[in-house]
Enzyme design. Structure first.
Site, PDB file in Angstrom:
ATOM      1  N   GLU A  49       0.828  -1.207   0.000  1.00 13.03           N
ATOM      2  CA  GLU A  49       0.000   0.000   0.000  1.00 13.03           C
ATOM      3  C   GLU A  49       0.861   1.254   0.000  1.00 13.03           C
ATOM      4  OE1 GLU A  49      -3.559   0.964   0.059  1.00 13.03           O
ATOM      5  OE2 GLU A  49      -3.315  -0.890  -1.074  1.00 13.03           O
ATOM      6  N   HIS A  53       2.230  -0.670  -5.062  1.00  6.60           N
ATOM      7  CA  HIS A  53       2.694  -1.736  -5.961  1.00  6.60           C
ATOM      8  C   HIS A  53       2.313  -3.057  -5.292  1.00  6.60           C
ATOM      9  CE1 HIS A  53       4.936  -3.111  -9.392  1.00  6.60           C
ATOM     10  NE2 HIS A  53       5.593  -3.963  -8.631  1.00  6.60           N
ATOM     11  N   HIS A  54       1.287  -3.705  -5.810  1.00  7.94           N
ATOM     12  CA  HIS A  54       0.632  -4.795  -5.103  1.00  7.94           C
ATOM     13  C   HIS A  54       0.968  -6.163  -5.686  1.00  7.94           C
ATOM     14  CE1 HIS A  54      -1.649  -1.101  -4.394  1.00  7.94           C
ATOM     15  NE2 HIS A  54      -1.697  -1.564  -3.164  1.00  7.94           N
ATOM     16  N   HIS A  71       2.052  -4.928 -14.029  1.00  5.48           N
ATOM     17  CA  HIS A  71       1.009  -5.279 -14.993  1.00  5.48           C
ATOM     18  C   HIS A  71       0.887  -4.271 -16.126  1.00  5.48           C
ATOM     19  CE1 HIS A  71      -0.434  -8.666 -12.661  1.00  5.48           C
ATOM     20  NE2 HIS A  71      -0.329  -7.917 -11.582  1.00  5.48           N
ATOM     21  N   GLU A  72       0.910  -2.984 -15.808  1.00  2.23           N
ATOM     22  CA  GLU A  72       0.742  -1.967 -16.854  1.00  2.23           C
ATOM     23  C   GLU A  72       1.848  -2.019 -17.898  1.00  2.23           C
ATOM     24  OE1 GLU A  72       0.777   0.199 -13.614  1.00  2.23           O
ATOM     25  OE2 GLU A  72      -1.354  -0.138 -13.259  1.00  2.23           O
ATOM     26  N   ASP A  80       9.406  -3.654  -9.261  1.00  2.00           N
ATOM     27  CA  ASP A  80       9.309  -5.013  -8.724  1.00  2.00           C
ATOM     28  C   ASP A  80      10.547  -5.371  -7.912  1.00  2.00           C
ATOM     29  OD1 ASP A  80       6.774  -5.731 -10.087  1.00  2.00           O
ATOM     30  OD2 ASP A  80       8.005  -5.408 -11.867  1.00  2.00           O
TER      31      ASP A  80
END
Length: 93
Positions: A49, A53-54, A71-72, A80
């Site tokens: 949170e 970046h989940h 993902h994007e 990451d």
């Protein structure tokens, strides 16, 4: 948007204990019992949170699997690697 890392960059920057699987970096942490893994998952969620970046988190009885990807961007970025490093710093193994 962040730039995707090459396979060589990923391997050079990947923290110890993490693996590169396709467009994700992955680590499985082992625990003595279920609740320790759940508590660690909550801590990872708090970091996620704060970093916005989940990761994907899979909780099993005595282990926790964490998968990171951007993902994007469609793969692995510095975000990451940074998230993996923050998780490692909190784990303190």
């Amino acid at each position: 948007m962040a730039d995707l890392l090459s396979d060589d960059e990923i391997e050079a920057e990947l923290p110890d204990g993490w693996d590169h699987e396709g467009d994700e970096i992955v680590r499985i942490y082992e625990f003595d019992d279920y609740l320790r893994g759940v508590n660690f998952a909550q801590m990872v969620g708090e970091i996620a949170e704060a970093q916005f970046h989940h990761p994907e988190i899979i909780i099993r009885y005595a282990e926790l699997e964490i998968r990171l990807t951007s993902h994007e961007e469609g793969g692995i970025t510095e975000d990451d690697i940074e998230m993996a490093e923050l998780i490692e710093a909190e784990r303190g193994d």
